[in-house]
Write an enzyme that holds these catalytic residues in place. Sequence first.
Site, PDB file in Angstrom:
ATOM      1  N   ASP A  31      14.417 -62.851  33.166  1.00 30.16           N
ATOM      2  CA  ASP A  31      14.945 -62.556  34.505  1.00 30.16           C
ATOM      3  C   ASP A  31      14.852 -63.820  35.368  1.00 30.16           C
ATOM      4  OD1 ASP A  31      15.361 -61.536  37.193  1.00 30.16           O
ATOM      5  OD2 ASP A  31      14.969 -59.550  36.366  1.00 30.16           O
ATOM      6  N   SER A  73      19.509 -58.210  39.852  1.00 36.25           N
ATOM      7  CA  SER A  73      19.126 -57.823  38.489  1.00 36.25           C
ATOM      8  C   SER A  73      19.710 -56.471  38.096  1.00 36.25           C
ATOM      9  CB  SER A  73      17.604 -57.772  38.351  1.00 36.25           C
ATOM     10  OG  SER A  73      17.080 -59.069  38.478  1.00 36.25           O
ATOM     11  N   THR A 126      15.830 -54.383  35.611  1.00 43.24           N
ATOM     12  CA  THR A 126      16.345 -54.776  34.291  1.00 43.24           C
ATOM     13  C   THR A 126      16.094 -53.707  33.227  1.00 43.24           C
ATOM     14  OG1 THR A 126      16.120 -57.088  34.909  1.00 43.24           O
ATOM     15  CG2 THR A 126      16.405 -56.623  32.563  1.00 43.24           C
TER      16      THR A 126
HETATM   17 ZN   LIG Z   1      15.255 -61.791  41.792  1.00 45.03          ZN
END
Ligand SMILES: [Zn+2]
Length: 299
Positions: A31, A73, A126
């Site tokens: 991420d 995300s 995520t």
């Molecule tokens: Zn972020």
Amino acid sequence: MKRVLFVIVAMLALTSARPPKVENIILLIGDGMGPAQVTALMQAQGSEPINMERATVGGFVKTSSANNRVTDSAAAATAFATGQKTNNGHLGVNVNGEPLETILEKAEKAGLATGLVATTYLEHATPGAFYGHNADRNAREEISAQLQEAGIEVTLGQVKNLAEATGEALTVLTGKRGFFLMVEGSFIDSAGHDNDPERLLKEMRDFDGAVGVALDYAETHPKTLVIITADHETGGLTIPSGDENFLLPDSGIEFEWGTGGHSAVIVPLFVYGPGATQFGGVHENTEINHLMVKSLGLK
Ligand SMILES: [Zn+2]
């Protein structure tokens, strides 16, 4: 005779057109991991290659969401999970808020085992996009209820050591009818938001450790496809020379950050395993989903 020849030619054509068999997919998402984040780890490791360099195919992923050139995300993970672009903040739903079927749900339906491993909690954007469906990524209670109902075989959230957790997940998933496993290095993003180079290197090392475990597994389980990429870049990181005169010897590693938020910079893609070559080049994030679905033969 002619007919026999035709059958042989047809059979040969069929065999060569069929993509190599993939039973397992391990998708690793860093991420906030842009090209400079990967370079930072490479520089810190010196002459010792990082695990991501063991991948045989490379590419780039374009990350924009449906309503913003800079994605969050939730929208980015929805693209990987469902193959459709959505608005920032949306989780597993389209721009109208309607639920989209995810690769994890398709895998479950087909009788494959599934797993989610992350350094954050599993209701976070995520991992959440792989089973959750909500127009608000922060609706944690509702997303948590969806997690309980998703039938996921391995759920390891808020893990301390991503490599160890990935190994544990693979032990459970092995021997099933095939599996889809998503592993997220969640806090590379936080390090980028904080413009914190030390934390960045710590989180990158942790993520690359998990990449190593996945690649070791794929080396001994040849029907396993490993895909390593990111949802977006965080921090607008660059690594300039410590000395303006870069003709001089070693200038040291310098970190410069352009933002405390996300950026629109394309992210790296590393792939290893059967059919990896079709992932080479530049892709929209949604195409990564389409290629994974096709590789596993899911509908
Ligand atoms: Zn972020």
